[in-house]
Motif scaffolding. Sequence first.
Motif, PDB file in Angstrom:
ATOM      1  N   PHE A 338       0.803  -1.040  -0.022  1.00 38.25           N
ATOM      2  CA  PHE A 338      -0.043  -0.087  -0.172  1.00 38.25           C
ATOM      3  C   PHE A 338       0.792   1.175  -0.005  1.00 38.25           C
ATOM      4  CE2 PHE A 338      -1.843   3.404   2.824  1.00 38.25           C
ATOM      5  CZ  PHE A 338      -2.767   3.691   2.300  1.00 38.25           C
ATOM      6  N   ALA A 339       1.928   1.639   0.775  1.00 40.05           N
ATOM      7  CA  ALA A 339       2.661   2.550   1.195  1.00 40.05           C
ATOM      8  C   ALA A 339       3.487   2.674  -0.156  1.00 40.05           C
ATOM      9  CB  ALA A 339       3.734   2.228   2.082  1.00 40.05           C
ATOM     10  N   THR A 340       4.103   1.428  -0.810  1.00 35.75           N
ATOM     11  CA  THR A 340       5.083   1.570  -1.843  1.00 35.75           C
ATOM     12  C   THR A 340       4.332   2.125  -3.114  1.00 35.75           C
ATOM     13  OG1 THR A 340       6.405  -0.245  -0.998  1.00 35.75           O
ATOM     14  CG2 THR A 340       6.510   0.260  -3.400  1.00 35.75           C
ATOM     15  N   LYS A 341       3.105   1.610  -3.308  1.00 38.02           N
ATOM     16  CA  LYS A 341       2.092   2.051  -4.519  1.00 38.02           C
ATOM     17  C   LYS A 341       1.887   3.539  -4.257  1.00 38.02           C
ATOM     18  CE  LYS A 341       2.697  -1.574  -6.370  1.00 38.02           C
ATOM     19  NZ  LYS A 341       3.636  -1.637  -7.228  1.00 38.02           N
ATOM     20  N   LEU A 342       1.597   4.332  -3.191  1.00 33.48           N
ATOM     21  CA  LEU A 342       1.462   5.347  -2.956  1.00 33.48           C
ATOM     22  C   LEU A 342       2.597   6.326  -3.120  1.00 33.48           C
ATOM     23  CD1 LEU A 342      -0.465   5.564   0.537  1.00 33.48           C
ATOM     24  CD2 LEU A 342      -1.613   5.764  -1.926  1.00 33.48           C
ATOM     25  N   PHE A 343       3.669   5.992  -2.801  1.00 40.00           N
ATOM     26  CA  PHE A 343       5.118   6.642  -3.164  1.00 40.00           C
ATOM     27  C   PHE A 343       5.438   6.537  -4.802  1.00 40.00           C
ATOM     28  CE2 PHE A 343       6.318   5.868   1.541  1.00 40.00           C
ATOM     29  CZ  PHE A 343       6.428   7.195   1.642  1.00 40.00           C
ATOM     30  N   GLU A 344       5.001   5.424  -5.359  1.00 37.16           N
ATOM     31  CA  GLU A 344       5.217   5.481  -6.726  1.00 37.16           C
ATOM     32  C   GLU A 344       4.283   6.335  -7.411  1.00 37.16           C
ATOM     33  OE1 GLU A 344       4.894   1.326  -7.646  1.00 37.16           O
ATOM     34  OE2 GLU A 344       6.892   0.763  -6.938  1.00 37.16           O
TER      35      GLU A 344
END
Length: 389
Positions: A338-344
């Motif tokens: 979830f967090a990784t996709k937000l940063f991406e």
Amino acid sequence: MAVKTNCNKNGSNYFRVSAVLGTDSRGKRILKEFYGKSKSEAEEKKREYLEGIKNGLNIDTKRILLGELMNTWLFETIRVSDRIKPTTFERYEGIYRNYVKGSPLYSIKISELKAIQVQRYYNSLSEIGKSRNLIDNLNKLLKQFFNYAVDEGYLSKNPCIGKKIVIPGEKKLRKEVQHFTDEEIEILISGLKDNRYRELILLSIGTGLRRGELLALTWNDIDLENKIIKVNKSLAKVYIIEGDGSKERKEIIQTPKTRGSIREVSFPDNLTSLFKDIKIRQRRDKLKCGESYVVSNYVFTTATGNLIDVVNLSHAWENILKKCKLPHKKFHALRHTFATKLFENEVALKTVSELLGHSSIDMTANTYTHVIPKQKSDAVEKLNYIFNF
């Protein structure tokens, strides 16, 4: 030149000095004697003792052992504190049982404790392969206990405060957090068809909620109209430890990990239908079980209406990954995804931190170092238009 002594005790010669501590109820002086191999040694013991009383030390500490006092503090003060969660006490009790009880520290008289004794014990743990992180956690617990000992007059100062203690061992480089790629997410979603945990897993990817936060959700926490989930509690399975040391494993609902964990999290519009699917399945489960169904307000329940057991969920998660032929990753990897996709997708660090319920932005930045450098690089690339040679 022979050392002068003035008394014989148990067949050995000592120098004895005394101090008047006050008078008893009959007006008789209360004396305390101090012995040394020389006059200067005896006088130094007398000085340390009187200085301790002056600074508020408990004068009855001579026979009290570190381990015994820590046991009393842990089970009679910390265990009953409303500021300590059962999960936290379970961790404290485990550290005490494994690394204080039965250790060289246990039998040290609390009044005679020196920082070097603590340091030597930490060094010995490091030498037998115990991690720096474990020793650091032990040090944190001992520091709390020694603060209590100082407050109660058992110690004049905390040996774990300041630069007296060094935590041995190498600092391990932070591992890159596990997360799922877009391709793996697609495979996982396809493999969840007709799986009882489908909605739970998809909501974990779509909201970043911790496993315990998801399992503790009630329907009152779900605002379908505004697409918001209120996070205010967490489910955990812990050993409830009684004062006599007996244990019983129980599922409990407790407040979240940190103050920042109490939050509101929006969820994507495409996930709204998941809640309708859950309600439909709960109605079917109730019809199938009849009167044996446990009626509750929880969102995620078993086929009989009970809370989901975290151990059973872990086993089910492993089976799902095997079925999908995906490499093993912890359930927590869904939150990292979830967090990784937000940063991406260039969501601001502060926003991600708030959605995750982290205690600080630094914690978020340190956890997702594998994503943020690329984000910085992409941001700088946007300045290329300036240098259009």
